[in-house]
Design an enzyme around this catalytic site. Structure first.
Site, PDB file in Angstrom:
ATOM      1  N   ALA A  89       0.839  -1.201   0.000  1.00 48.56           N
ATOM      2  CA  ALA A  89       0.000   0.000   0.000  1.00 48.56           C
ATOM      3  C   ALA A  89       0.877   1.255   0.000  1.00 48.56           C
ATOM      4  O   ALA A  89       1.990   1.250   0.559  1.00 48.56           O
ATOM      5  CB  ALA A  89      -0.921  -0.011   1.215  1.00 48.56           C
ATOM      6  N   ARG A  98       1.021   3.839   1.669  1.00 49.33           N
ATOM      7  CA  ARG A  98       1.459   4.382   2.964  1.00 49.33           C
ATOM      8  C   ARG A  98       2.658   3.628   3.533  1.00 49.33           C
ATOM      9  O   ARG A  98       3.274   4.077   4.507  1.00 49.33           O
ATOM     10  CB  ARG A  98       0.294   4.351   3.962  1.00 49.33           C
ATOM     11  CG  ARG A  98      -0.247   2.967   4.238  1.00 49.33           C
ATOM     12  CD  ARG A  98      -1.467   3.032   5.160  1.00 49.33           C
ATOM     13  NE  ARG A  98      -2.056   1.729   5.408  1.00 49.33           N
ATOM     14  CZ  ARG A  98      -2.941   1.138   4.633  1.00 49.33           C
ATOM     15  NH1 ARG A  98      -3.324   1.737   3.514  1.00 49.33           N
ATOM     16  NH2 ARG A  98      -3.443  -0.041   4.945  1.00 49.33           N
ATOM     17  N   TYR A  99       2.985   2.458   2.934  1.00 45.29           N
ATOM     18  CA  TYR A  99       4.075   1.641   3.453  1.00 45.29           C
ATOM     19  C   TYR A  99       5.356   1.737   2.638  1.00 45.29           C
ATOM     20  O   TYR A  99       6.388   1.235   3.073  1.00 45.29           O
ATOM     21  CB  TYR A  99       3.650   0.166   3.525  1.00 45.29           C
ATOM     22  CG  TYR A  99       2.489  -0.093   4.448  1.00 45.29           C
ATOM     23  CD1 TYR A  99       2.544   0.277   5.793  1.00 45.29           C
ATOM     24  CD2 TYR A  99       1.338  -0.708   3.982  1.00 45.29           C
ATOM     25  CE1 TYR A  99       1.483   0.044   6.640  1.00 45.29           C
ATOM     26  CE2 TYR A  99       0.263  -0.949   4.817  1.00 45.29           C
ATOM     27  CZ  TYR A  99       0.342  -0.563   6.151  1.00 45.29           C
ATOM     28  OH  TYR A  99      -0.718  -0.788   6.988  1.00 45.29           O
ATOM     29  N   ILE A 100       5.308   2.306   1.475  1.00 45.92           N
ATOM     30  CA  ILE A 100       6.500   2.343   0.611  1.00 45.92           C
ATOM     31  C   ILE A 100       6.916   3.784   0.370  1.00 45.92           C
ATOM     32  O   ILE A 100       6.102   4.718   0.474  1.00 45.92           O
ATOM     33  CB  ILE A 100       6.254   1.622  -0.739  1.00 45.92           C
ATOM     34  CG1 ILE A 100       5.029   2.193  -1.450  1.00 45.92           C
ATOM     35  CG2 ILE A 100       6.099   0.136  -0.522  1.00 45.92           C
ATOM     36  CD1 ILE A 100       4.760   1.560  -2.801  1.00 45.92           C
TER      37      ILE A 100
END
Length: 884
Positions: free
Chosen positions: A134, A136-138
């Site tokens: 997602a 928001r994680y990368i």
């Protein structure tokens, strides 16, 4: 009631329905708008928007608008640290009038190309097709290459964003053929675009070649690697085709390894296609394992009795291990789509890069000249104490006038006239700077500016050389790790019928005339596949070739039925037939190479009542000796004689044949089956496709009799013997391939990883089907030189040792060391390790050695022929027909 309320209270006008009987129109007061015209305009607007704004890249920077806006947003946010992809997507929405999903997908696709974006986190896997984590994680940031080739606000043309609140670039000033490096694919209204990615280093080399007016070749390169045949690439234009294959190697006789996959596929889709082919019984596998992580590794396990070489060909023929890609290069140039080749795209990119570099130099030169002008003014203003002239001025106009008057004697020293803006800047100089002014430093600064201006002028005058140096700088800084991943090969054509597995069994009912694989109660002929064709020859001399089926009627009294191999010149038919009911008997030998399917051919002379008396099919052209028994008649002294088919010339199936007898024949008996009359078969090696063939393509390896082998030597220090089979896949690191002579020794020089010394050994090949190592087993051992010549020669170059240079030495390996066993380690090459080993022309062989070698080869051939000479005794004297 107000006027507005009165208007609101009006009853709605009646909407007239549109019917087929009337012309399509919408009535709005006195204006008539035809729907056909309206739809035409709307559709044209929509089509233009999709083509220009979504599907096709601009030639100037090679990007679609969403990609350009993403990179522009990342430059806005760039501070050298990583940014959350979610933040980048949100910031890009200031410029892109579409949803966050399309921006996120485009950003991930850019990141997976490993060119412009430095990624952190789980960005998916191009091999397995796994999606990225997602947003928001990368995290992501611009790469150093992107910062160098993409951005320059001074040469960028700007436009307002879709809502008018921000400025965005019309196109980015890209100084690199980014479109060809990344590739692109898009589908618009009535238009599609597919430009394949190319290699970074090769693009730079080709760009330099264009600047030097030299020819160049440009072929795609894929991150997934694999093998590719670009013989029909057609410069990326419509109508071209690229064949891409997976890289498949043989681990052992039961296991195949797929280590690279074709562009556009994933390990999942590839495995699905293999399983599908297995279910359809086109290939036969035991199981398949996917061990892909950082690199591709798919293990295909084969059941016993299945040929690995044939399976590799079958994987290419029936699965996604080979795919065909149709390029279609299309670009936007001057707001219009245009179909061009990749060579022209590269030329346009080089011209654009040249223009951008020229503009940058001109801007830099203007800025340097402006800096030189003000530095000179400042020096004059302070050294000549012109600032004192403003002490008595009471107005601003007087201050300007006094400074202008003080500078007047020095204007001829300047490169341009002094403007009022220059004078205003002089008034802004602080007292502290005036008091600490250093004339020497000021002169040095001005000299430095003059040197920089001269450099700019030199670059502008030699713009082509400057562009070449720019490209060479990019190559030097960013080429590491960007070597070609896709190996360029020429592919041979794989015939599906030759590699499909035998998934059926062929049966025949000779009396009733039925042939197929679903009549299992009848006579079994051989294994076959559902893609095969069968050849049938009947007792009346009629022949037909047809597609195999479950059950087909092909005529009664079938004499011969088998799987038909097209263009088979080795299978020779021996035939005896009677012309008509009472005519003479004829004999003929022929091959059946090409026929029209389902067409009936007559192998006799066509007379009514003709009958086949004897027929045999010989896979290797064997001759036969027949015992002919004639019907007794008055005055007939000789009632039996022998006939050798080897005395007949092999002709076509339409040949009439030679007269065997005009006297009625009582019976024919096979007395002896002779040797092949076709002789040894010539085999060629085609280096472009890394295959052997019998068609005369490539280098002649020699004439191969039954039992002869092909010798291959590998760079890894292994050797392997092969049968001359056209389906064989050879090792990737093959360096020697030739006709195997068991009496000829192999000479090798190798580095022993255990003793750290160069060793020499000579040995005879031990016949085995296994891949055999002939250097030491140490992991650091490697082969330096190998030769199959009888008297190999090498030159050892030692170079300098301290102050002295040891002269080179020519060495005859035959005299240096004798022939020993395969497991022998060998003899140390020299006390001082040479820096270079050069292969020289081997010494000529004496005549007695040549004669001995030829005699040995002939002896081996004769031994093989004796082993293959099988004599069949016929005990059934009453047999009227013998089928072999």
């Amino acid at each position: 009631m107000s006027k507005k309320k009165k208007e609101d209270s009006k009853e709605p006008e009646e909407i007239l329905p549109i019917t087929d009987a009337t012309e399509e129109q919408v009535i709005n007061d006195d204006k008539v708008v035809h729907l056909s015209g309206m739809y035409e305009n709307w559709f044209l607007d929509y089509a233009s928007y999709v083509i220009l704004e979504r599907a096709v890249p601009y030639v100037e920077d090679g990007m679609k608008p969403v990609q350009r806006r993403i990179l522009h947003s990342m430059k806005d946010l760039d501070d050298g640290r990583y940014n959350k992809v979610a933040n980048i997507i949100g910031h890009t929405m200031k410029y892109h009038p579409h949803g966050d999903a399309s921006i996120g997908d485009a950003l991930v696709a850019l990141g997976q190309k490993e060119l412009l974006i430095d990624c952190q986190g789980n960005w998916g896997n191009i091999y397995t097709g796994d999606s990225a984590a997602a947003p928001r994680y990368i995290e992501a940031r611009l790469s150093k290459l992107a910062n160098e080739i993409l951005f320059n606000p001074k040469t960028t043309t700007w436009q307002l964003s879709y809502d008018g609140r921000n400025k965005e670039p019309l196109t980015l000033p890209v100084k690199f053929p980014l479109l060809l490096a990344q590739g692109v694919e898009g589908i618009a209204v009535g238009l599609s675009c597919k430009i394949l990615p190319h290699n970074f280093i090769e693009l730079i080399d080709a760009s330099i070649a264009i600047l030097k007016n030299k020819p160049f070749e440009l072929y795609p390169d894929f991150l997934t690697g694999g093998l590719a045949d670009f013989s029909k690439y057609n410069d990326g234009l419509r109508g071209g085709k690229v064949r891409v294959r997976a890289k498949i190697s043989q681990l052992d006789k039961y296991t195949l390894i797929i280590s690279e996959i074709p562009f556009g596929t994933t390990t999942g889709s590839l495995i699905d296609s293999i399983l599908s082919a297995n279910e359809k019984e086109k290939i036969k596998i035991k199981k398949i394992e996917d061990n892909t992580s950082e690199f591709v590794e798919i293990q295909v396990h084969l059941p016993p009795g299945i040929s690995p070489d044939k399976t590799i060909d079958a994987l290419y023929a029936f699965t996604d291990c080979e795919i065909s890609i149709s390029p279609n290069a299309c670009i936007i140039e001057k707001d219009k789509p245009r179909f061009v080749g990749v060579s022209e795209i590269l030329e346009l990119s080089v011209d654009n890069t040249r223009d951008l570099l020229k503009r940058e130099l001109e801007i830099e030169k203007a800025e340097l000249e402006e800096a030189w002008h003000f530095s000179s003014l400042e020096k004059i203003f302070i050294e000549e104490r012109i600032y004192r002239d403003i002490e008595e001025a009471e107005t601003w106009e007087a201050v300007i006038a006094n400074i202008d008057k003080g500078l007047k004697p020095f204007r001829k020293l300047l490169r341009r006239d002094v403007t009022q803006e220059d004078i205003v800047r002089l008034t802004e100089i602080r007292i502290k700077r005036i008091s600490k002014f250093d004339a020497f430093k000021a002169d040095e600064h001005i000299k430095g500016l003059e040197a920089d201006i001269a450099t700019c002028i030199n670059h502008l005058e030699n713009l082509t050389d400057y562009c070449i140096a720019y490209y060479q700088g990019l190559k030097k800084k960013y080429s590491a790790g960007r070597e070609r991943k896709t190996e360029i090969r020429m592919f041979d054509t794989i015939e599906a019928t030759k590699v499909v597995i035998n998934n059926e069994k062929l049966y025949v009912n000779r009396v009733e005339g039925f042939v197929g694989y679903n009549i299992k109660k009848d006579e079994y002929i051989s294994e076959c596949s559902s893609m095969d064709e069968v050849i049938v020859i009947r007792a009346d001399g009629k022949m037909i070739v047809t597609k195999i089926s479950e059950k087909a009627f092909l005529g009664k009294d079938i004499l011969h039925v088998n799987v038909f191999r097209k263009n088979d010149e080795r299978t020779i038919y021996n035939l005896v037939f009677q012309d008509g009911k009472t005519g003479p008997y004829y004999v003929k030998r022929f091959a059946i190479t090409g026929v029209i399917r389902d067409k009936e051919y007559d192998l006799t002379k066509g007379s009514k009542g003709s009958t086949v008396i004897y027929l045999s099919a010989n896979p290797n052209g064997e001759s036969e000796t027949l015992q002919i028994f004639l019907k007794p008649r008055p005055k007939l002294k000789k009632t039996a004689f022998e006939f050798d088919f080897g005395t007949l010339t092999i002709k076509g199936r339409a040949a009439g044949g030679n007269i065997l007898s005009k006297i009625p024949i009582r019976r024919i008996v096979l007395k002896e089956k002779g040797l092949s009359t076709l002789g040894a078969r010539q085999v060629w090696w085609d280096d472009s496709v890394k295959r052997i063939n019998f068609d005369g393509r490539g280098t002649l390896l020699g004439a191969f009799a039954s039992g002869d082998k092909i010798l291959t030597l590998m760079e890894s220090g292994f050797y392997k013997l092969y049968n001359p089979d056209v389906s064989t896949h050879f090792e990737e690191d093959l360096i020697v391939i030739e006709h195997f002579n068991p009496r000829r020794p192999i000479s090798a020089i190798y580095f022993d990883g255990e003793t750290k010394e160069l060793m020499v050994k000579r040995f005879l090949i031990e016949p085995t089907d296994k891949k055999t190592l002939f250097i030491s087993e140490s992991p650091n051992s490697h082969l330096e030189f190998v030769s199959t010549a009888t008297f190999p020669m090498v030159r050892l170059e030692f170079g300098k040792m301290g102050k002295y240079e040891k002269p080179s030495q020519d060495l005859n390996l035959d005299e240096f060391i004798g022939v020993k066993g395969l497991k022998a380690k060998g003899k140390k090459l020299a006390q001082q390790e040479p820096k270079k080993i050069i292969a020289l022309e081997p010494l000529a062989e004496p005549e007695e050695v040549i004669e001995e070698t030829i005699a040995g080869e002939n002896e081996a051939i004769e031994d093989t022929e004796i082993q293959s000479n099988i004599v069949i005794d016929i005990e059934d004297d009453d047999a009227q027909l013998r089928l072999l």
